[in-house]
Design a protein around this motif. Sequence first.
Motif, PDB file in Angstrom:
ATOM      1  N   UNK A   1       0.827  -1.211   0.000  1.00  0.00           N
ATOM      2  CA  UNK A   1       0.000   0.000   0.000  1.00  0.00           C
ATOM      3  C   UNK A   1       0.862   1.262   0.000  1.00  0.00           C
ATOM      4  N   UNK A   2       0.354   2.293  -0.653  1.00  0.00           N
ATOM      5  CA  UNK A   2       1.032   3.591  -0.694  1.00  0.00           C
ATOM      6  C   UNK A   2       0.537   4.411   0.482  1.00  0.00           C
ATOM      7  N   UNK A   3       1.454   4.991   1.221  1.00  0.00           N
ATOM      8  CA  UNK A   3       1.082   5.830   2.347  1.00  0.00           C
ATOM      9  C   UNK A   3       0.831   7.243   1.847  1.00  0.00           C
ATOM     10  N   UNK A   4      -0.390   7.741   2.054  1.00  0.00           N
ATOM     11  CA  UNK A   4      -0.760   9.100   1.657  1.00  0.00           C
ATOM     12  C   UNK A   4      -0.951   9.927   2.924  1.00  0.00           C
ATOM     13  N   UNK A   5      -0.324  11.087   2.947  1.00  0.00           N
ATOM     14  CA  UNK A   5      -0.484  11.999   4.074  1.00  0.00           C
ATOM     15  C   UNK A   5      -0.977  13.351   3.557  1.00  0.00           C
ATOM     16  N   UNK A   6      -1.723  14.046   4.386  1.00  0.00           N
ATOM     17  CA  UNK A   6      -2.237  15.376   4.079  1.00  0.00           C
ATOM     18  C   UNK A   6      -1.612  16.348   5.078  1.00  0.00           C
ATOM     19  N   UNK A   7      -1.086  17.449   4.565  1.00  0.00           N
ATOM     20  CA  UNK A   7      -0.440  18.439   5.436  1.00  0.00           C
ATOM     21  C   UNK A   7      -0.675  19.837   4.884  1.00  0.00           C
ATOM     22  N   UNK A   8      -0.459  20.836   5.711  1.00  0.00           N
ATOM     23  CA  UNK A   8      -0.572  22.224   5.267  1.00  0.00           C
ATOM     24  C   UNK A   8       0.459  22.506   4.172  1.00  0.00           C
TER      25      UNK A   8
ATOM     26  N   UNK B   1      -3.782  22.721   1.346  1.00  0.00           N
ATOM     27  CA  UNK B   1      -3.222  21.450   1.779  1.00  0.00           C
ATOM     28  C   UNK B   1      -2.520  20.775   0.615  1.00  0.00           C
ATOM     29  N   UNK B   2      -1.549  19.930   0.930  1.00  0.00           N
ATOM     30  CA  UNK B   2      -0.922  19.077  -0.080  1.00  0.00           C
ATOM     31  C   UNK B   2      -1.102  17.620   0.332  1.00  0.00           C
ATOM     32  N   UNK B   3      -1.204  16.772  -0.677  1.00  0.00           N
ATOM     33  CA  UNK B   3      -1.255  15.329  -0.457  1.00  0.00           C
ATOM     34  C   UNK B   3       0.090  14.753  -0.893  1.00  0.00           C
ATOM     35  N   UNK B   4       0.686  13.973  -0.029  1.00  0.00           N
ATOM     36  CA  UNK B   4       1.965  13.328  -0.344  1.00  0.00           C
ATOM     37  C   UNK B   4       1.772  11.817  -0.350  1.00  0.00           C
ATOM     38  N   UNK B   5       2.250  11.184  -1.415  1.00  0.00           N
ATOM     39  CA  UNK B   5       2.264   9.723  -1.501  1.00  0.00           C
ATOM     40  C   UNK B   5       3.711   9.294  -1.344  1.00  0.00           C
ATOM     41  N   UNK B   6       3.957   8.552  -0.290  1.00  0.00           N
ATOM     42  CA  UNK B   6       5.328   8.134   0.030  1.00  0.00           C
ATOM     43  C   UNK B   6       6.284   9.323   0.026  1.00  0.00           C
TER      44      UNK B   6
END
Length: 80
Positions: free
Chosen positions: A6-13, A52-57
């Motif tokens: 699975x790809x880890x997706x994080x949301x941050x400012x 916000x930005x979404x980061x995948x890995x």
Amino acid sequence: MVARPPVKVTIAAMRLDDLEIVQAIERASFSSPWPPNAYRSELETNRLANYLVARADGEIVGYGGMWLMVDEAHITTFAV
């Protein structure tokens, strides 16, 4: 078919350091992209703005923005 982890997706400012990649996604996503200084201005001067930005890995793969006004939210942009 081979399963992948699975790809880890994080949301941050969104940060000023993110703007180069955000602008690249903007240009690839829209026929009339916002000018390069628009996001900087939103982050630095618009108190209603939340981006916000979404980061995948760890890599930025999308972003979104909204203006929060009292009990309403106005979506200003969204791209992946």
